[in-house]
Scaffold this motif. Structure first.
Motif, PDB file in Angstrom:
ATOM      1  N   GLU A   1     -13.381 -70.215 -17.860  1.00 36.85           N
ATOM      2  CA  GLU A   1     -12.385 -69.180 -17.587  1.00 36.85           C
ATOM      3  C   GLU A   1     -11.854 -69.285 -16.156  1.00 36.85           C
TER       4      GLU A   1
ATOM      5  N   GLU B   1      -7.226 -64.390 -16.613  1.00 35.73           N
ATOM      6  CA  GLU B   1      -8.353 -65.323 -16.772  1.00 35.73           C
ATOM      7  C   GLU B   1      -9.530 -64.916 -15.891  1.00 35.73           C
TER       8      GLU B   1
ATOM      9  N   HIS C   1     -11.386 -62.435 -17.761  1.00 29.41           N
ATOM     10  CA  HIS C   1     -12.226 -63.057 -18.795  1.00 29.41           C
ATOM     11  C   HIS C   1     -13.525 -63.577 -18.178  1.00 29.41           C
TER      12      HIS C   1
ATOM     13  N   GLU D   1      -5.268 -73.481 -24.233  1.00 29.38           N
ATOM     14  CA  GLU D   1      -5.715 -72.299 -24.979  1.00 29.38           C
ATOM     15  C   GLU D   1      -6.374 -72.691 -26.308  1.00 29.38           C
TER      16      GLU D   1
ATOM     17  N   GLU E   1      -3.580 -65.332 -26.912  1.00 32.01           N
ATOM     18  CA  GLU E   1      -3.411 -66.367 -25.890  1.00 32.01           C
ATOM     19  C   GLU E   1      -2.643 -67.567 -26.456  1.00 32.01           C
TER      20      GLU E   1
HETATM   21 FE1  OFO Z   1      -9.368 -66.910 -21.169  1.00 31.84          FE
HETATM   22  O1  OFO Z   1      -8.074 -67.149 -22.414  1.00 31.84           O
HETATM   23 FE2  OFO Z   1      -6.780 -68.175 -21.685  1.00 31.84          FE
HETATM   24  O2  OFO Z   1      -7.779 -69.567 -21.171  1.00 31.84           O
END
Ligand code: OFO
Length: 181
Positions: A17, A50, A53, A94, A130
């Motif tokens: 991430e 990100e 995440h 992604e 995403e």
């Molecule tokens: Fe964390 O979703 Fe984009 O890489």
């Protein structure tokens, strides 16, 4: 405690991430340099998402009284051939992350780690969005083709994207933690 095999994957995902954040910052810098400020803004917003995440995995690991281990973040590329190539690379990235999430769901099932399985369900849904966002950008740039005016219109439209913390994000923020990266 988190099963060792699962912990290794979760640790690695923090790195994945953070690399996502880093490569989107690099893409933004390249587009900014080339004069596509709107697309650069779009990617910088994405980079901030990100970081969230990464924070979710970080918080989840520390919440479960486990010692996390951070690894070095790889150097992203510096330039891409065109805005279209930037977003093709973002879409491919992604798809790679979706593969990682699916793999981790499998490991959670195999190790009987229900807490990880449940937390990962948020990412299963998030990856649908995403992939949709990046593939839509690819599609629109393909339609715009060589027409500079169409590309610039798209650039302007993408520049309106604003950052917002996803309200449903699990384990984010931790009590007392600031709400934005
Ligand atoms: Fe964390 O979703 Fe984009 O890489």
């Amino acid at each position: 405690m988190i099963p060792d095999r699962m912990l290794k994957e979760l640790n690695q995902q923090i790195n994945e991430e953070l690399y996502s954040m880093y490569i989107y910052e690099a893409m933004a810098a390249d587009l900014e340099y080339e004069g596509y400020r709107g697309m650069a803004t779009w990617l910088r917003v994405q980079a901030r998402e990100e970081k969230i995440h990464a924070d979710i995995f970080y918080n989840f690991i520390t919440e479960r009284q486990t010692h996390l281990e951070l690894d070095a973040i790889a150097k992203p590329p510096k330039e891409w051939e065109s805005p279209l190539e930037v977003f093709r690379a973002a879409y491919a990235h992604e798809q790679h992350i979706t593969g990682r999430i699916n793999h981790m769901v499998k490991v959670a099932q195999e190790t009987g780690d229900n807490a990880s399985w449940k937390m990962l369900q948020w990412f299963v849904e998030e990856q649908v969005e995403e992939e949709a966002n990046t593939s839509e950008a690819v599609q629109q740039l393909e339609i715009a083709g060589d027409q500079a005016q169409a590309v610039l219109m798209l650039d302007r439209e993408m520049g309106t994207r604003v950052f917002a913390v996803p309200p449903t994000a699990p384990y984010y923020p931790k009590p007392g933690q600031p709400t934005g990266p």
